[in-house]
Design a protein around this motif. Structure first.
Motif, PDB file in Angstrom:
ATOM      1  N   LEU A  64       1.642   2.911   2.546  1.00  0.00           N
ATOM      2  CA  LEU A  64       1.220   3.739   3.668  1.00  0.00           C
ATOM      3  C   LEU A  64       1.105   2.839   4.891  1.00  0.00           C
ATOM      4  O   LEU A  64       0.307   1.899   4.902  1.00  0.00           O
ATOM      5  N   GLN A  76      -1.791  -2.783   7.055  1.00  0.00           N
ATOM      6  CA  GLN A  76      -1.019  -1.539   7.068  1.00  0.00           C
ATOM      7  C   GLN A  76      -0.632  -1.112   8.479  1.00  0.00           C
ATOM      8  O   GLN A  76       0.079  -0.124   8.645  1.00  0.00           O
ATOM      9  N   SER A 108       0.811  -1.221   0.000  1.00  0.00           N
ATOM     10  CA  SER A 108       0.000   0.000   0.000  1.00  0.00           C
ATOM     11  C   SER A 108       0.842   1.268   0.000  1.00  0.00           C
ATOM     12  O   SER A 108       0.373   2.329  -0.387  1.00  0.00           O
ATOM     13  N   GLU A 115      -8.501   4.668   8.952  1.00  0.00           N
ATOM     14  CA  GLU A 115      -8.358   4.875   7.513  1.00  0.00           C
ATOM     15  C   GLU A 115      -7.402   3.877   6.860  1.00  0.00           C
ATOM     16  O   GLU A 115      -7.082   3.997   5.683  1.00  0.00           O
ATOM     17  N   LEU A 116      -6.944   2.887   7.631  1.00  0.00           N
ATOM     18  CA  LEU A 116      -6.047   1.851   7.122  1.00  0.00           C
ATOM     19  C   LEU A 116      -6.732   0.497   7.210  1.00  0.00           C
ATOM     20  O   LEU A 116      -7.742   0.331   7.893  1.00  0.00           O
ATOM     21  N   ILE A 135      -0.050   9.649  -2.492  1.00  0.00           N
ATOM     22  CA  ILE A 135       0.618   8.386  -2.811  1.00  0.00           C
ATOM     23  C   ILE A 135       0.148   7.856  -4.161  1.00  0.00           C
ATOM     24  O   ILE A 135       0.940   7.373  -4.967  1.00  0.00           O
ATOM     25  N   ALA A 136      -1.168   7.960  -4.431  1.00  0.00           N
ATOM     26  CA  ALA A 136      -1.706   7.474  -5.710  1.00  0.00           C
ATOM     27  C   ALA A 136      -1.123   8.249  -6.887  1.00  0.00           C
ATOM     28  O   ALA A 136      -0.940   7.689  -7.983  1.00  0.00           O
ATOM     29  N   MET A 151      -5.526  11.668   6.269  1.00  0.00           N
ATOM     30  CA  MET A 151      -5.230  10.345   5.709  1.00  0.00           C
ATOM     31  C   MET A 151      -5.746  10.224   4.277  1.00  0.00           C
ATOM     32  O   MET A 151      -5.100   9.603   3.427  1.00  0.00           O
ATOM     33  N   THR A 152      -6.895  10.821   4.003  1.00  0.00           N
ATOM     34  CA  THR A 152      -7.416  10.828   2.630  1.00  0.00           C
ATOM     35  C   THR A 152      -6.449  11.547   1.706  1.00  0.00           C
ATOM     36  O   THR A 152      -6.165  11.093   0.586  1.00  0.00           O
ATOM     37  N   LYS A 180      -3.398   9.413   0.974  1.00  0.00           N
ATOM     38  CA  LYS A 180      -3.685   8.380  -0.030  1.00  0.00           C
ATOM     39  C   LYS A 180      -3.696   8.969  -1.440  1.00  0.00           C
ATOM     40  O   LYS A 180      -3.219   8.341  -2.388  1.00  0.00           O
ATOM     41  N   GLU A 181      -4.239  10.178  -1.578  1.00  0.00           N
ATOM     42  CA  GLU A 181      -4.256  10.838  -2.881  1.00  0.00           C
ATOM     43  C   GLU A 181      -2.835  11.136  -3.363  1.00  0.00           C
ATOM     44  O   GLU A 181      -2.505  10.912  -4.530  1.00  0.00           O
TER      45      GLU A 181
END
Length: 375
Positions: A25, A324, A23, A319-320, A299-300, A292-293, A296-297
Motif C-alpha cells: 500500500l 509507504q 506493505s 494511516e501510513l 490487502i491482508a 484506509m482501514t 488494509k483489510e
C-alpha cells in the motif's frame, strides 16, 4: 509484486526511481504538476504492453514526443519485482522508445526473469502469457468520476467491469449481486462503514441510450453512420438514513466514488495492481481514515494485491508509515525529484513525535530537492 519503477525522460521525469516497501500500500504526494499522475500512467502503460502494441497504448498522446521529456529523443520505463508471495522469482520489464527521424520511432520491449532475458520482437515465446508478471498483466488504473458512476448503464459483456472513468458501475454491481452475492454483501457492509448513512445498495432497471455504428452501401461504397438505440440497462439506487431507493445521481460524490472503488477491489476477478488517482475525493476526514482501514483489510485478505495511489490529504497519509509515502517535487529546471518520506533526515525523531500526516504537512516537499544540482 512491484518493487521498483524507474522513469527516464517520461514527461517531467528526467530520471525518477521509486522503491516500494513490502506493505503493498503506497501513497504518492506532492504539489500539483509534480508528476504523481505520470507515475501511475507510466506503470499502466507498461502493463498495457502485455496485451497491446506501443502505438495503441500511447494513441491518446498523439505522438511519442508528447510523452518524452522536452528536448530528449529517448524515453524508457522499467519496472521490477518478484512473481508473487509464494513464488520469489525476480522479474524486470523494460520498455523504451527512441526517435530515429522526425515522426519515426523505434521501440524495444524486454522481459527478464531470474536473469533470463526475452525480447518481445525477436522471441515469440516472450508473448507466452505465463511469462508475463501477473502484478503487471492484471493492472487497473482508475480516475473515477462521480457522474459516470451514477449514470444508468448498459453492457453486453458477460462479466462487466467498472471502467477507468467510473462507467459501467451499475451493470457490474448487478452482475455481482447475481453471481457473487457474498462479494456484493461485503461491498455493502464496507461502504456503510466508510459512509455510515448508507443502509443498502440496490440496482433497478433503466432505459439507456446506446450508440451503435452501422454501415450502408451507396453506389457500391460502404458508408458508416451512428444510430442511437434505447436499451434496458441498470441504475444504482441506495437506501440511506434519509430515505429509500434514492437514485445514484442524487447521492453525494464521495459516496459514489467509494462505492466504485470497493466494487473494483472486491470483484471476484480482482486485479493484482490497482492504481488510483486522487483517492480521497469528496470524503470527510473520518471517512478517509476508514477507507484506509478498509484498504488494509482487503490487502491482508488478498496476498497478491498491491495498491498505489495519489493524494493531497494528510488524513490519508496519517494511516501510513513513512516508508509507504513517496514525496514528489519539481527541481528548478521543472523536472520531478522523488524521495520516500523515511529518507528525511529527521524521520526517527518524527516517528516518536508526529503522525505521518503531520510530519509530511510540517515538512512539505521542499526538502526533496534540497542540494539538487540544477539540470
Amino acid at each position: 509484486m512491484l518493487k521498483k519503477v524507474i522513469l527516464h525522460n517520461f514527461k517531467s521525469h528526467k530520471s525518477t526511481e521509486l522503491n516500494f516497501d513490502n506493505s503493498r500500500l503506497h501513497g504518492l504526494v506532492g504539489k500539483n504538476s509534480a508528476g504523481k499522475t505520470s507515475v501511475l500512467q507510466a506503470i499502466y502503460s507498461l502493463s498495457m504492453l502485455t496485451h497491446s502494441s506501443s502505438t495503441q497504448i500511447f494513441k491518446n498522446e498523439n505522438l511519442p514526443q508528447f510523452i518524452t521529456t522536452m528536448g530528449e529523443k529517448r524515453m524508457s520505463i522499467t519496472a521490477s519485482g518478484y512473481w508473487r508471495e509464494n513464488i520469489r522469482k525476480k522479474w524486470k520489464f523494460f520498455y523504451s522508445i527512441e526517435e530515429e527521424k522526425i515522426y519515426n520511432y523505434n521501440s524495444s520491449i524486454i522481459l527478464s526473469i531470474d536473469g533470463h532475458q526475452y525480447n518481445w520482437d525477436q522471441e515469440p515465446r516472450f508473448r507466452d502469457i505465463s511469462k508475463i508478471p501477473q502484478s503487471l498483466k492484471n493492472t487497473i488504473y482508475l480516475k473515477l468520476i462521480a457522474s459516470n458512476l451514477a449514470k444508468p448503464a448498459y453492457s453486453e459483456e458477460i462479466t462487466p467491469r467498472v471502467e477507468f472513468d467510473g462507467s459501467l458501475l451499475a451493470p457490474t454491481l448487478d452482475f455481482l449481486r447475481d453471481e457473487a452475492p457474498d462479494k456484493f454483501k461485503l461491498i455493502e457492509e464496507k461502504l456503510s462503514r466508510i459512509v455510515p448513512n448508507v443502509r443498502k445498495v440496490g440496482i433497478k432497471r433503466a432505459k439507456v441510450p446506446v450508440i451503435r455504428k452501422r454501415l450502408i452501401e451507396v453506389d457500391g461504397k460502404s458508408i458508416s453512420y451512428e444510430e442511437t438505440q434505447e436499451m434496458t440497462g441498470q441504475e444504482v439506487i441506495l437506501d440511506m438514513n434519509t430515505g429509500e431507493r434514492i437514485p445514484a445521481h442524487a447521492i453525494s460524490e464521495g459516496t459514489m466514488l467509494t462505492l466504485g472503488l470497493l466494487t473494483v477491489l472486491m470483484n471476484p476477478n480482482q486485479p493484482n495492481l490497482v492504481l488510483l488517482d486522487d483517492v480521497e475525493q469528496g470524503l470527510h476526514p473520518k471517512a478517509q481514515r476508514e477507507l484506509m482501514t478498509v484498504f488494509k483489510e482487503i490487502i491482508a485478505e488478498n496476498s497478491n494485491l498491491q495498491i498505489i495511489f495519489t493524494t493531497h490529504s494528510p488524513y490519508i497519509i496519517d494511516e501510513l508509515v513513512p516508508s509507504q509515502v513517496h514525496i514528489l517535487n519539481n527541481s528548478k529546471s521543472g523536472f520531478t525529484v522523488a524521495k520516500r518520506l523515511d529518507e528525511h533526515p529527521d524521520v526517527e525523531w518524527a516517528k516518536e513525535t508526529l503522525t505521518t500526516g503531520e510530519f509530511w504537512d510540517a515538512e512539505g516537499e521542499d526538502w526533496v530537492v534540497e542540494g539538487e544540482v540544477s539540470d
